[in-house]
Design an enzyme around this catalytic site. Structure first.
Site, PDB file in Angstrom:
ATOM      1  N   ARG A  41      44.713  35.781  49.193  1.00 48.15           N
ATOM      2  CA  ARG A  41      45.380  36.210  47.952  1.00 48.15           C
ATOM      3  C   ARG A  41      46.875  36.165  48.234  1.00 48.15           C
ATOM      4  O   ARG A  41      47.364  36.907  49.093  1.00 48.15           O
ATOM      5  CB  ARG A  41      44.927  37.619  47.559  1.00 48.15           C
ATOM      6  CG  ARG A  41      45.742  38.214  46.436  1.00 48.15           C
ATOM      7  CD  ARG A  41      45.126  39.464  45.843  1.00 48.15           C
ATOM      8  NE  ARG A  41      43.997  39.137  45.000  1.00 48.15           N
ATOM      9  CZ  ARG A  41      43.489  39.955  44.069  1.00 48.15           C
ATOM     10  NH1 ARG A  41      44.024  41.140  43.879  1.00 48.15           N
ATOM     11  NH2 ARG A  41      42.467  39.584  43.329  1.00 48.15           N
ATOM     12  N   HIS A  50      43.139  32.057  39.307  1.00 47.97           N
ATOM     13  CA  HIS A  50      42.193  33.054  39.845  1.00 47.97           C
ATOM     14  C   HIS A  50      40.773  32.516  39.622  1.00 47.97           C
ATOM     15  O   HIS A  50      40.002  33.028  38.817  1.00 47.97           O
ATOM     16  CB  HIS A  50      42.409  34.389  39.112  1.00 47.97           C
ATOM     17  CG  HIS A  50      41.822  35.573  39.815  1.00 47.97           C
ATOM     18  ND1 HIS A  50      41.170  35.484  41.031  1.00 47.97           N
ATOM     19  CD2 HIS A  50      41.792  36.891  39.474  1.00 47.97           C
ATOM     20  CE1 HIS A  50      40.767  36.690  41.394  1.00 47.97           C
ATOM     21  NE2 HIS A  50      41.127  37.562  40.478  1.00 47.97           N
ATOM     22  N   GLN A  96      37.460  34.684  39.910  1.00 51.83           N
ATOM     23  CA  GLN A  96      37.288  35.554  38.748  1.00 51.83           C
ATOM     24  C   GLN A  96      36.594  34.789  37.614  1.00 51.83           C
ATOM     25  O   GLN A  96      35.628  35.263  37.016  1.00 51.83           O
ATOM     26  CB  GLN A  96      38.666  36.049  38.271  1.00 51.83           C
ATOM     27  CG  GLN A  96      38.624  36.878  37.006  1.00 51.83           C
ATOM     28  CD  GLN A  96      37.936  38.209  37.221  1.00 51.83           C
ATOM     29  OE1 GLN A  96      38.291  38.939  38.134  1.00 51.83           O
ATOM     30  NE2 GLN A  96      36.948  38.522  36.409  1.00 51.83           N
ATOM     31  N   ASP A 152      44.007  40.324  29.722  1.00 58.30           N
ATOM     32  CA  ASP A 152      44.429  40.690  31.081  1.00 58.30           C
ATOM     33  C   ASP A 152      45.775  41.402  30.943  1.00 58.30           C
ATOM     34  O   ASP A 152      46.385  41.415  29.859  1.00 58.30           O
ATOM     35  CB  ASP A 152      44.524  39.425  31.956  1.00 58.30           C
ATOM     36  CG  ASP A 152      44.876  39.717  33.416  1.00 58.30           C
ATOM     37  OD1 ASP A 152      44.712  40.884  33.851  1.00 58.30           O
ATOM     38  OD2 ASP A 152      45.327  38.798  34.127  1.00 58.30           O
ATOM     39  N   CYS A 158      39.412  41.142  33.294  1.00 57.79           N
ATOM     40  CA  CYS A 158      39.136  40.953  34.735  1.00 57.79           C
ATOM     41  C   CYS A 158      39.298  42.244  35.517  1.00 57.79           C
ATOM     42  O   CYS A 158      38.773  42.351  36.627  1.00 57.79           O
ATOM     43  CB  CYS A 158      40.031  39.865  35.291  1.00 57.79           C
ATOM     44  SG  CYS A 158      41.779  40.215  35.084  1.00 57.79           S
ATOM     45  N   ARG A 173      31.309  39.361  40.355  1.00 62.82           N
ATOM     46  CA  ARG A 173      32.210  38.786  41.362  1.00 62.82           C
ATOM     47  C   ARG A 173      31.449  38.577  42.680  1.00 62.82           C
ATOM     48  O   ARG A 173      31.634  37.578  43.353  1.00 62.82           O
ATOM     49  CB  ARG A 173      33.412  39.728  41.604  1.00 62.82           C
ATOM     50  CG  ARG A 173      34.304  39.985  40.400  1.00 62.82           C
ATOM     51  CD  ARG A 173      35.057  38.754  39.991  1.00 62.82           C
ATOM     52  NE  ARG A 173      35.767  38.137  41.096  1.00 62.82           N
ATOM     53  CZ  ARG A 173      36.967  38.515  41.553  1.00 62.82           C
ATOM     54  NH1 ARG A 173      37.618  39.487  40.952  1.00 62.82           N
ATOM     55  NH2 ARG A 173      37.551  37.884  42.563  1.00 62.82           N
TER      56      ARG A 173
HETATM   57  N1   CP Z   1      39.901  41.200  39.032  1.00 60.82           N
HETATM   58  C1   CP Z   1      40.405  41.295  40.281  1.00 60.82           C
HETATM   59  O1   CP Z   1      40.714  40.308  40.944  1.00 60.82           O
HETATM   60  O2   CP Z   1      40.554  42.568  40.715  1.00 60.82           O
HETATM   61  P1   CP Z   1      41.250  43.037  42.064  1.00 60.82           P
HETATM   62  O3   CP Z   1      42.741  42.792  41.909  1.00 60.82           O
HETATM   63  O4   CP Z   1      40.919  44.491  42.182  1.00 60.82           O
HETATM   64  O5   CP Z   1      40.714  42.226  43.197  1.00 60.82           O
HETATM   65  N1  NVA Z   2      46.867  38.620  36.290  1.00 57.23           N
HETATM   66  C1  NVA Z   2      46.605  39.720  37.185  1.00 57.23           C
HETATM   67  C2  NVA Z   2      45.191  39.668  37.630  1.00 57.23           C
HETATM   68  C3  NVA Z   2      44.777  40.784  38.545  1.00 57.23           C
HETATM   69  C4  NVA Z   2      43.343  40.679  38.984  1.00 57.23           C
HETATM   70  C5  NVA Z   2      47.567  39.663  38.363  1.00 57.23           C
HETATM   71  O1  NVA Z   2      47.837  38.564  38.872  1.00 57.23           O
HETATM   72  O2  NVA Z   2      48.067  40.706  38.768  1.00 57.23           O
END
Ligand code: CP
Ligand code: NVA
Length: 303
Positions: free
Chosen positions: A100, A127, A130, A222, A263, A291
């Site tokens: 990440r 993502h 997701q 989101d 999400c 997930r």
């Molecule tokens: N939806 C998602 O990726 O959640 P987290 O940021 O908690 O991993």
């Molecule tokens: N768009 C959000 C998704 C988190 C799961 C972010 O990148 O923070």
């Protein structure tokens, strides 16, 4: 050849369907796997995470492997060691990398230099894990994917981009309702339109949330502020609120059969109201649960 999971655009519609089908079988216990037996998976997280981190850790454990969690700020990357050097070192110790990151290009670099499968656990651009879980959830709830309409309301961010790619790969129509200047980037929309030419999906990018949700089977939202965007808080809140909030009034523009997705994590009172998130149409907990199954399917596909 080593396969990576950086964007759904690298996968054919058949492969995406196969991933979903594997996840479905794993979920009901029809398929079991120990594909990661005696394998080590390194997980680099430069940003916070609840769902992605825990579901990956559980997935690796259930598949028989060992998960090594690495906080970005505890790695030498945070002191300037190049990503390509980190990649070559990790590639000599472990069998796969989950990452990440802030910059999607860092994932590309990890993939290029590590020599082992790299999975995108969220970047500024995409993502995909997701959205694979989201497609599984839609299929469970609506019994099909092709020909449905998904309306995404809000920021043209990483989740929106992966929805654009994932939906158009498999023939799900997608309408994005974003404020001006917060629409998804042209290059992503162009990729989605190229996919749509093959799958027959319709793609619409508009500035009216009411129009976007019309006849939608799925209403998705989101956060207005993704991780890394915090400094734009004031300007974004002014732009997105009140019009781009998924609330009961907005849902009046579509069928009561429509499902509501997010999400997570959700900010009640910002992109979604508490009553909608907790309401009958919301499927967010199934989405979060899925997930785990989707990620196990990704490992089975890559290893
Ligand atoms: N939806 C998602 O990726 O959640 P987290 O940021 O908690 O991993
Ligand atoms: N768009 C959000 C998704 C988190 C799961 C972010 O990148 O923070």
């Amino acid at each position: 050849m080593v396969r990576h999971f950086l964007t759904l655009n690298d996968f054919s519609s058949e492969e995406i369907r196969r991933l979903i089908s594997t996840a479905e079988k794993l979920k009901v216990g029809k398929e079991k796997s120990k594909i990661l037996k005696d394998k080590n998976i390194a997980a680099i997280f430069e940003k916070p995470s609840t769902r992605t981190r825990v579901s990956f850790e559980v997935a690796v454990s259930q598949l028989g492997g060992n998960f090594i969690f690495l906080r970005g700020d505890e790695l030498q990357i945070s002191r300037g060691e190049p990503v390509k050097d980190t990649a070559r070192v990790l590639g000599r110790y472990v069998d796969g990398i989950v990452a990440r990151v802030y910059k999607h290009d860092d994932l590309v670099e990890l993939a290029k230099y590590s020599g082992i499968p790299v999975i995108n656990a969220l970047s500024n651009l995409y993502h995909p894990c997701q959205v694979l879980a989201d497609l599984l959830t839609i299929k469970e709830k609506k019994k099909k994917l092709e020909g449905l309409k998904l309306a995404y309301i809000g920021d043209g961010n990483n989740v929106c981009n992966s929805l654009l790619i994932g939906c158009t790969k498999i023939g799900l129509n997608i309408s994005i309702g974003s404020p001006k200047r917060y629409e998804p980037k042209k290059e992503i929309v162009e990729k989605a339109k190229r996919n749509a030419e093959k799958s027959g999906a319709e793609v619409e990018i508009i500035n009216s949330p009411q129009e976007a949700v019309r006849n939608a089977d799925i209403v998705y939202t989101d956060v207005f502020l993704s991780m890394g965007d915090e400094i734009e808080r004031e300007e974004r809140m002014k732009t997105f609120l009140p019009d781009f909030q998924v609330n009961a009034k907005l849902l009046e523009n579509t069928s009561p059969e429509a499902i509501v997705m997010h999400c997570l994590p959700a900010h009640r009172g910002q992109e979604i109201t508490d009553d909608v998130l907790e309401g009958k149409q919301s499927v967010v907990w199934n989405q979060a649960e899925n997930r785990l199954h989707a990620q196990k399917a990704i490992f089975i596909h890559l290893f």
